[in-house]
Design an enzyme around this catalytic site. Structure first.
Site, short mmCIF file in Angstrom:
data_model
loop_
_atom_site.label_atom_id
_atom_site.label_comp_id
_atom_site.label_asym_id
_atom_site.label_seq_id
_atom_site.Cartn_x
_atom_site.Cartn_y
_atom_site.Cartn_z
N GLU A 287 0.82 -1.21 0.00
CA GLU A 287 0.00 0.00 0.00
C GLU A 287 0.86 1.26 0.00
O GLU A 287 0.43 2.32 -0.44
CB GLU A 287 -0.91 -0.02 1.24
CG GLU A 287 -2.32 0.45 0.96
CD GLU A 287 -3.26 0.19 2.13
OE1 GLU A 287 -4.24 -0.54 1.92
OE2 GLU A 287 -3.03 0.70 3.23
N HIS A 308 7.16 -27.07 -1.65
CA HIS A 308 6.53 -28.21 -2.33
C HIS A 308 5.39 -27.77 -3.23
O HIS A 308 4.63 -28.61 -3.72
CB HIS A 308 6.08 -29.23 -1.28
CG HIS A 308 7.23 -29.76 -0.49
ND1 HIS A 308 7.84 -30.96 -0.77
CD2 HIS A 308 7.94 -29.21 0.54
CE1 HIS A 308 8.86 -31.14 0.07
NE2 HIS A 308 8.94 -30.09 0.87
N LYS A 422 -14.09 0.80 -3.53
CA LYS A 422 -15.16 1.23 -2.62
C LYS A 422 -16.20 2.04 -3.39
O LYS A 422 -17.40 1.87 -3.21
CB LYS A 422 -14.59 2.11 -1.50
CG LYS A 422 -13.75 1.37 -0.50
CD LYS A 422 -13.39 2.28 0.66
CE LYS A 422 -12.25 1.70 1.46
NZ LYS A 422 -11.65 2.64 2.39
#
Ligand code: PA5
Length: 446
Positions: A287, A308, A422
């Site tokens: 951010e 793995h 948003k």
């Protein structure tokens, strides 16, 4: 002081020239940060937070934590992003791996989290778990208006009031929010909840050492004074520009690697307790740096588990990555591999060894293989997993992030990109005030 150890030997030589050339720039970025003369200077409160945190505040947090510990078997921390990940990281790092299966202990409530997603099952199942239980809520939101925690808080508050009664519920809810503004502040003042203030000059992802992180960590039974003391020692260590300043070194090396085409940094740990520290770190760097078309992509792996699954890619995929390993020097428990007379599994050559010895050899073997495969390797060694060391590493990364962001040429303290989803979500949900956006987005969907 047992300090965090940064080893850049296996990364520096990949970018010797770039690294050399960035010394002055890294010093300048640190000065800019310390003098408050760069972009986002209104959000530099975290820089001196450890040394300026008062005993009075810590004492008050401990008192609130005791009240919740005495009255609750479960405490739900409601928050998202910077209002969630720091507490989750520290509590996970310090807790027994199987703590969740032991259930609440006397005066040691289970700390649960909500409001960090919008999962319908998650919230319904959490409420099912809490039904009839003694629980409290710490609701955390700097803006006080974030949708995810607002939904979770509404549900949990209703449940608490219905089960414990209005008066008792008030005593079991604590709000951590802005001093003056936001819906949560208004609600807390009106309902009479105890509140803690998130300082104006500390952004969400830099707020773990404020009550945002300290209160949940104290409720979980961990020593917040030691956490702050580790951070304060790191604040002193990283204050002045010098080629030995570890935060400056890390920031400088990251930028050198980025310039040489290493666009992804993988934070690797060899201890499952560190999974959420990596999640916190990803938010901090992602951010802060990911803007204006720039920024290292912060990724993470849990090793050896992910060797793995992701090992092949790291060893042999596109050579645009570097690796930063967090290694814990001293595990808190000694546990050895037993001898087996039949030795059918063929691992008697390990008998008598500590499990950590095997883990450390896996770490060393991985480093050698990855470096050989063209992946620069930075190593951060923590002396142990305790509050003091976690305080150190938290502050170390925060400081490095500020320096690194300035070196990159971005404002590391804003997050304009977080608003885009948003706006669309509110438009789609037809939030009052978003009528124009609703019409626009609906026309795009036709
Ligand atoms: O770091 C940030 O600013 C964000 O990730 C916020 O922490 C997150 O969006 C939550 O915001 P708030 O605490 O205002 O609810």
């Amino acid at each position: 002081m047992k300090t965090l150890n940064l080893d850049i030997t296996h990364a520096q030589y990949f970018v010797e020239k770039e690294y050399e050339s960035l010394l002055a720039k890294s010093a300048e970025a640190l000065e800019t940060l310390n003098n408050g003369t760069g972009a986002g200077a209104d959000f530099l409160g975290w820089n001196t937070l450890p040394s300026s945190t008062s005993d009075e505040l810590l004492g008050r947090i401990e008192k609130t934590a005791e009240r919740l510990q005495e009255n609750c078997d479960y405490v739900v921390c409601v928050g998202i992003g910077g209002s969630y990940l720091g507490a989750k990281a520290v509590i996970s790092a310090l807790s027994d791996n199987f703590a969740d299966f032991y259930g609440p202990q006397p005066k040691r409530p289970k700390v649960l989290f909500a409001g960090q997603n919008i999962g319908e099952e998650y919230l319904a199942e959490l409420q099912k778990l809490l039904k009839g239980k003694r629980f409290g809520i710490i609701v955390i939101s700097k803006s006080g208006t974030t949708t995810e925690p607002a939904i979770a808080f509404r549900l949990l508050k209703d449940q608490l009031v219905a089960e414990a009664g209005e008066e008792k519920a008030k005593n079991l809810i604590v709000a951590v929010t802005d001093e003056k503004k936001g819906a949560l502040r208004t609600m807390a003042d009106q309902e009479g909840y105890e509140t803690y203030v998130i300082p104006d000059n500390v952004g969400g992802r830099f707020s773990v050492l404020t009550p945002v992180g300290l209160l949940p960590i104290a409720v979980a039974g961990f020593d917040i004074k030691k956490l702050i003391s580790g951070a304060a020692d790191m604040e002193r260590t990283t204050k002045h520009a010098s080629p030995e300043n570890p935060a400056q070194e890390y920031a400088r090396l990251r930028n050198a690697l980025y310039q040489s085409g290493k666009k992804t940094e993988i934070l690797a740990n060899f201890n499952p307790k560190l999974h959420y520290l990596a999640e916190w770190w990803k938010q901090l760097f992602g951010e802060s740096e990911g803007k204006d078309g720039k920024g290292i992509f912060p990724a993470s792996v849990d090793l050896t588990t992910d060797l793995h699954s992701m090992g092949q890619w790291i060893q042999d995929g596109e050579r645009t990555i570097f690796e930063t390993v967090i290694s814990v020097k001293e595990p808190s428990i000694t546990h050895r591999i037993p001898e087996d007379a039949a030795n059918l599994d063929g691992i008697n050559y390990l008998a008598g060894k500590r499990i950590d010895e095997v883990n450390k050899m896996a770490e060393l073997g991985t480093m050698l293989a990855h470096v050989e495969g063209g992946v620069p390797n930075i190593r951060i060694e923590l002396h142990a997993l305790d509050e003091y060391t976690l305080g150190q590493v938290i502050y170390f990364f925060e400081k490095a992030c500020g320096i690194s962001g300035y070196m990159l040429g971005v404002n590391p303290f804003d997050q304009p990109g977080v608003e885009a989803y948003k706006k669309n979500m509110f438009a789609l949900l037809e939030k009052p005030g978003y009528e124009k956006e609703t019409a626009a987005i609906k026309s795009k969907l036709k």
